[in-house]
Design a protein around this motif. Sequence first.
Motif, mmCIF file in Angstrom:
data_model
loop_
_atom_site.group_PDB
_atom_site.id
_atom_site.type_symbol
_atom_site.label_atom_id
_atom_site.label_comp_id
_atom_site.label_asym_id
_atom_site.label_seq_id
_atom_site.Cartn_x
_atom_site.Cartn_y
_atom_site.Cartn_z
ATOM 1 N N GLY A 212 0.776 -1.231 0.000
ATOM 2 C CA GLY A 212 0.000 0.000 0.000
ATOM 3 C C GLY A 212 0.805 1.277 0.000
ATOM 4 O O GLY A 212 0.239 2.368 -0.116
ATOM 5 N N SER A 213 2.142 1.184 0.109
ATOM 6 C CA SER A 213 2.951 2.405 0.171
ATOM 7 C C SER A 213 3.221 3.003 -1.205
ATOM 8 O O SER A 213 3.599 4.172 -1.311
ATOM 9 C CB SER A 213 4.279 2.119 0.872
ATOM 10 O OG SER A 213 5.033 1.162 0.141
ATOM 11 N N THR A 214 3.046 2.216 -2.257
ATOM 12 C CA THR A 214 3.268 2.693 -3.620
ATOM 13 C C THR A 214 1.995 2.483 -4.426
ATOM 14 O O THR A 214 1.306 1.473 -4.259
ATOM 15 C CB THR A 214 4.434 1.943 -4.289
ATOM 16 O OG1 THR A 214 5.595 2.053 -3.458
ATOM 17 C CG2 THR A 214 4.745 2.521 -5.657
ATOM 18 N N LEU B 243 6.126 7.916 2.289
ATOM 19 C CA LEU B 243 7.146 7.752 3.324
ATOM 20 C C LEU B 243 6.590 8.348 4.612
ATOM 21 O O LEU B 243 6.757 9.540 4.881
ATOM 22 C CB LEU B 243 8.445 8.450 2.920
ATOM 23 C CG LEU B 243 9.107 7.964 1.626
ATOM 24 C CD1 LEU B 243 10.231 8.902 1.217
ATOM 25 C CD2 LEU B 243 9.639 6.543 1.802
ATOM 26 N N GLY B 244 5.889 7.518 5.384
ATOM 27 C CA GLY B 244 5.236 8.030 6.582
ATOM 28 C C GLY B 244 4.141 9.003 6.199
ATOM 29 O O GLY B 244 3.287 8.704 5.357
ATOM 30 N N ILE C 49 4.516 11.713 4.511
ATOM 31 C CA ILE C 49 4.919 12.466 3.318
ATOM 32 C C ILE C 49 4.733 11.608 2.074
ATOM 33 O O ILE C 49 5.062 10.416 2.065
ATOM 34 C CB ILE C 49 6.384 12.933 3.431
ATOM 35 C CG1 ILE C 49 6.537 13.881 4.629
ATOM 36 C CG2 ILE C 49 6.839 13.624 2.150
ATOM 37 C CD1 ILE C 49 7.959 14.311 4.885
ATOM 38 N N GLY C 50 4.205 12.206 1.029
ATOM 39 C CA GLY C 50 4.018 11.513 -0.237
ATOM 40 C C GLY C 50 4.799 12.185 -1.350
ATOM 41 O O GLY C 50 4.887 13.415 -1.415
ATOM 42 N N ILE C 51 5.401 11.376 -2.228
ATOM 43 C CA ILE C 51 6.144 11.875 -3.387
ATOM 44 C C ILE C 51 5.474 11.325 -4.640
ATOM 45 O O ILE C 51 5.109 10.143 -4.695
ATOM 46 C CB ILE C 51 7.621 11.437 -3.328
ATOM 47 C CG1 ILE C 51 8.283 11.973 -2.055
ATOM 48 C CG2 ILE C 51 8.376 11.928 -4.558
ATOM 49 C CD1 ILE C 51 9.674 11.421 -1.823
ATOM 50 N N ASN C 52 5.313 12.165 -5.646
ATOM 51 C CA ASN C 52 4.558 11.783 -6.832
ATOM 52 C C ASN C 52 5.238 12.332 -8.083
ATOM 53 O O ASN C 52 5.740 13.460 -8.086
ATOM 54 C CB ASN C 52 3.136 12.347 -6.721
ATOM 55 C CG ASN C 52 2.292 12.047 -7.940
ATOM 56 O OD1 ASN C 52 2.038 10.898 -8.251
ATOM 57 N ND2 ASN C 52 1.859 13.091 -8.625
ATOM 58 N N ILE C 53 5.299 11.529 -9.147
ATOM 59 C CA ILE C 53 5.726 12.012 -10.460
ATOM 60 C C ILE C 53 4.600 11.723 -11.449
ATOM 61 O O ILE C 53 3.846 10.760 -11.278
ATOM 62 C CB ILE C 53 7.041 11.366 -10.933
ATOM 63 C CG1 ILE C 53 6.922 9.843 -10.983
ATOM 64 C CG2 ILE C 53 8.197 11.794 -10.054
ATOM 65 C CD1 ILE C 53 8.141 9.154 -11.579
ATOM 66 N N TYR D 190 -0.029 13.607 4.086
ATOM 67 C CA TYR D 190 -1.253 12.852 4.348
ATOM 68 C C TYR D 190 -1.845 13.309 5.676
ATOM 69 O O TYR D 190 -1.135 13.399 6.685
ATOM 70 C CB TYR D 190 -0.962 11.353 4.406
ATOM 71 C CG TYR D 190 -0.686 10.744 3.058
ATOM 72 C CD1 TYR D 190 -1.698 10.116 2.340
ATOM 73 C CD2 TYR D 190 0.587 10.804 2.499
ATOM 74 C CE1 TYR D 190 -1.451 9.552 1.097
ATOM 75 C CE2 TYR D 190 0.847 10.246 1.255
ATOM 76 C CZ TYR D 190 -0.178 9.621 0.563
ATOM 77 O OH TYR D 190 0.074 9.073 -0.669
ATOM 78 N N LEU D 191 -3.134 13.594 5.667
ATOM 79 C CA LEU D 191 -3.835 14.052 6.862
ATOM 80 C C LEU D 191 -4.961 13.078 7.175
ATOM 81 O O LEU D 191 -5.786 12.774 6.319
ATOM 82 C CB LEU D 191 -4.413 15.455 6.643
ATOM 83 C CG LEU D 191 -3.400 16.527 6.213
ATOM 84 C CD1 LEU D 191 -4.124 17.825 5.887
ATOM 85 C CD2 LEU D 191 -2.370 16.757 7.307
#
Length: 389
Positions: free
Chosen positions: A123-125, A180-181, A183-187, A231-232
């Motif tokens: 679920g992390s990716t 990552l916890g 924080i989300g990173i997206n391309i 993420y909230l």
Amino acid sequence: MTKVKYIVILCLCAFQTSAQFNLEFHVGRGSYSNSELKKYQASLVGRFLVGGKVLESFPAFWYYGVDAKWNLPNSQVGFSVSQGSTGGQVYYADYSGTFREQQLLKYKTFRMLTAARFAFNEGSTSIQIDPRFGLAFATLQINRSISATDGTQPFEFKENSSFKAVNPFFEPTFSLSHRLGPIGINIFVGYQLDLASNIYRESTGRPFIFNGTGLPMNLSGLRTGGSIGFYLGRAKEIDFTPVYIGIGTGLDFGGIGLNVMSMVTEHLGLFGAVGYNLANIGLNGGVRLYASDQSAKWRPYFSAMYGYNAVYIIRDASTFNRTFYGATIGIGVDLKNSRSNFWTFALQVPFRSEDALEYKNYLEDSNIEINRDFLPFTISLGYRIVIAN
């Protein structure tokens, strides 16, 4: 703009409820077709300024913005706001003087996000595939300066003109996200395709004329970039039907068209609509707030949206057809006629822009007769079915 802020606040209130919310800040690089503007530049050089140069011709450039997203089990919904710019410049000089014209193009875009979401790596990716319908609001600033002399006396001339246009667009986008916890990173990579070619006009309604016709807006092109977000809230199990599709007529169907609504709570849904308003493509996006739960046969609701809310249709003179955008609020009711499908009825009040009302004066000055004024309200009728549980 105040009415638009209220709509955004209604959307943001949903992050405290069932669907997990994340806020992202994106930066991207866009290429822009601007095919007619490039022809305009070539015409200046080829017909009027022989020997002149096109110094810039609307190159790819950076844009930035913010995304608000709600994560459902197999989908992601929300909205995105961006702004960017590009430009062109034509220059000519000889013994008698110089000519310079700058074409500065700035734009803002509003997109509805309705992505299919495929998660892996515990679920992390995740991968998102999103059609992304939206509106692009462009401002074209023309700055022209001429310096000349007859050998005895210098001459200076400067002229500035501003033109605006709005186009609906379709932007299929592929995204890859990793968490990552908190924080989300997206391309992402996508392609914006303008669904209309609306003409650049001054605030009075007068069009930008080139080769005897109005010069159309075209921001179609590749969009690539990345984002970082937060993420909230926590993901929770949901026990309500999340996604509906409807067909009908009214502002919340883009005229005559389709409406897709995703529920982020049992009482609050986000929707996007695309349709035909007898002159152009019509788009709308907004929220519905329901007074009762999904088990009720009658479900009264309040709606707030932004998008198409006025159109001029000129018979035998379609070049004067024009669509305007603004905020609309309404009240309505869903009437269930089976386990999950229902009829939907609404009474809507559009807040039409001053440009929409002043355009009537421009048409009358152009000897075009307007037979009737806008009604202060509109009616919507449609039928919805479940497409995802």
